[in-house]
Structures are given as structure tokens and as C-alpha cells.
Design a protein around this motif. Structure first.
Motif, PDB file in Angstrom:
ATOM      1  N   THR A 270       1.054  -1.105   0.048  1.00 39.04           N
ATOM      2  CA  THR A 270       0.186   0.036   0.067  1.00 39.04           C
ATOM      3  C   THR A 270       0.866   1.213  -0.140  1.00 39.04           C
TER       4      THR A 270
ATOM      5  N   ASN B 149       3.185   1.440  -3.448  1.00 38.63           N
ATOM      6  CA  ASN B 149       2.111   1.828  -4.520  1.00 38.63           C
ATOM      7  C   ASN B 149       1.915   3.291  -4.529  1.00 38.63           C
ATOM      8  N   ALA B 150       1.584   3.889  -3.158  1.00 41.84           N
ATOM      9  CA  ALA B 150       1.069   5.205  -3.054  1.00 41.84           C
ATOM     10  C   ALA B 150       2.413   6.356  -3.346  1.00 41.84           C
TER      11      ALA B 150
ATOM     12  N   ALA C  98       4.896   5.523  -5.172  1.00 43.47           N
ATOM     13  CA  ALA C  98       5.045   5.027  -6.671  1.00 43.47           C
ATOM     14  C   ALA C  98       4.127   6.246  -7.340  1.00 43.47           C
ATOM     15  N   ARG C  99       3.012   6.315  -6.961  1.00 50.15           N
ATOM     16  CA  ARG C  99       1.848   7.335  -7.484  1.00 50.15           C
ATOM     17  C   ARG C  99       2.703   8.637  -7.372  1.00 50.15           C
ATOM     18  N   ALA C 100       2.796   8.923  -6.280  1.00 56.65           N
ATOM     19  CA  ALA C 100       3.397  10.570  -5.867  1.00 56.65           C
ATOM     20  C   ALA C 100       4.716  10.773  -6.657  1.00 56.65           C
TER      21      ALA C 100
ATOM     22  N   PHE D  18       5.515   9.433  -9.704  1.00 53.76           N
ATOM     23  CA  PHE D  18       5.187   9.401 -10.900  1.00 53.76           C
ATOM     24  C   PHE D  18       4.740  10.827 -11.423  1.00 53.76           C
ATOM     25  N   ASP D  19       3.750  11.267 -10.537  1.00 55.73           N
ATOM     26  CA  ASP D  19       3.202  12.409 -10.747  1.00 55.73           C
ATOM     27  C   ASP D  19       3.912  13.577 -10.542  1.00 55.73           C
TER      28      ASP D  19
ATOM     29  N   ASN E 286       9.446   5.372 -12.391  1.00 55.69           N
ATOM     30  CA  ASN E 286       9.571   4.222 -11.202  1.00 55.69           C
ATOM     31  C   ASN E 286       8.870   2.930 -11.723  1.00 55.69           C
ATOM     32  N   TYR E 287       8.984   1.938 -10.904  1.00 53.09           N
ATOM     33  CA  TYR E 287       8.093   0.671 -11.109  1.00 53.09           C
ATOM     34  C   TYR E 287       8.305  -0.180  -9.610  1.00 53.09           C
TER      35      TYR E 287
ATOM     36  N   GLU F  36      -1.290   8.885   3.712  1.00 56.19           N
ATOM     37  CA  GLU F  36      -0.506  10.211   3.209  1.00 56.19           C
ATOM     38  C   GLU F  36       0.589  10.466   4.065  1.00 56.19           C
TER      39      GLU F  36
END
Length: 199
Positions: free
Chosen positions: A42, A45-46, A48-50, A52-53, A58-59, A183
Motif C-alpha cells: 500500500t 504503490n502510494a 510510486a504514484r506520488a 510518477f506525478d 519508477n516501477y 498520506e
């Protein structure tokens, strides 16, 4: 398993440094370790999203997902767990060489195995993140129903129940998912990466 012979390392025409320069960010491994149910996937992945944005390539390498493919021939004996982590370390190194950030979410219960991965990467490329959560809280969450099965004897060699988990003795970062929401955990990781000038 025997070691390969009659092989020679072939250097790439594009260097890791050139890839980093083109990507405009450092490449590194965020190694999330902790008990099942602690929140490794969890949080990874959170983060990773941050990343990426923010334009950071990343992976995420997730423990269960990897066992569907690359490591589907491995079980959960101590030897298989070690081989599982060794392979992931080598894959993670390839991602770092490609100029990307890689986030791994694996229980990786043994300090020796995590240290082995650390040694195959550069000094500024491996970040061990202990996703800390008490066993009783992980059991309450039990998102996959694995603790229940382990307690009833359906699953053997389950980490934290009848197989040991060695908490990191020198993690760069500790996130406590029973004390912080997702967060806040993500922000702790991002703050660390900024402090190290990785991003």
C-alpha cells in the motif's frame, strides 16, 4: 543451481549516469520490508504514484506479483526465500542501471538477505524502509486471510507465526503504519528522498 560459466559482462553503450541525466533524477531502490499486512504494498504503490506525478520514472516490484512469474518456481522454505530476494535484488539493480527508481514490497524476513541486496547496489542506491506494525495489528487487518490460515495450521512457515522475521537493524527509514495514515507515510518517504537529493 549451478553457476553460469563461459560468460563475459558486456558493457552498455549508454551509461547509468547518462540515463540519470536524461531522466533528470537519481535512480535508486526503495526496499520496503515488514510483516504481512503491515502495509508494504500500500505504501510502496502510494509512493510510486506520488513519484510518477512528479515525473520520476519508477516501477513497483511486489512480492505476490513476482511469484506469479519470475519466481513462480519458489516456495517458502528458508532457501527459497533467500533465492526469492536474491533474484529481486538483481532485477532491482537492472532498474537502477536503467536510470529508474524501483520500489520493492517484500516481507524479506532475513537481515542477511537484505544486506546482500545492499551490497550489489551502489552506496547511494539502496534505501531500506521498515514498514513497522505490531503483529497483533497485522493479524487484525489480515487483508488476505493468511494469518487466520496460519493460525489454523493451513499454512506452514508463515512469517511472524512459525517462521521468524528479523526487523532491520539499520534501516534508513521507519514508517509506522499503525500510527500514521497512508498520506503521512508517503510524505515521510518523499521528505527523506528530498533530503538525500534523490528527487
Amino acid at each position: 543451481m549451478g553457476e553460469s560459466t563461459n560468460i563475459v559482462w558486456h558493457n552498455s553503450n549508454v551509461t547509468k549516469e547518462e540515463r540519470r541525466e536524461k531522466n533528470q533524477h537519481h535512480s535508486f531502490v526503495l526496499w520496503f520490508t515488514g510483516l504481512s499486512g503491515s502495509g508494504k504494498s500500500t505504501v510502496a504503490n502510494a509512493v510510486a504514484r506520488a513519484l510518477f506525478d512528479q515525473g520520476i520514472g519508477n516501477y513497483v516490484l511486489d512480492g505476490d506479483n513476482i511469484r506469479f512469474g519470475l519466481n513462480k518456481n519458489l516456495g517458502f522454505s528458508d532457501d527459497d526465500r533467500k533465492e526469492n530476494i536474491r533474484r529481486i535484488g538483481e532485477v532491482a539493480k537492472l532498474f537502477v542501471d536503467s536510470g529508474q527508481a524501483v520500489l520493492t514490497a517484500f516481507i524479506s524476513p532475513f537481515q542477511e538477505d537484505r544486506d546482500q541486496v545492499r551490497t550489489i547496489l551502489g552506496e547511494d542506491e539502496f534505501v531500506e524502509i521498515f514498514v513497522k506494525c505490531p503483529l497483533d495489528e497485522c493479524e487484525k487487518r489480515d487483508p488476505k486471510g493468511l494469518y487466520k490460515k496460519a493460525r489454523s495450521g493451513e499454512i506452514k512457515q508463515f512469517t511472524g507465526i512459525d517462521s521468524p522475521y528479523e526487523a532491520p537493524n539499520r534501516a534508513e527509514l521507519v514508517v509506522e503504519t499503525d500510527k500514521h495514515d497512508i498520506e503521512e507515510c508517503v510524505q515521510l518517504v518523499l521528505d527523506y528522498l528530498k533530503e538525500r537529493r534523490f528527487i
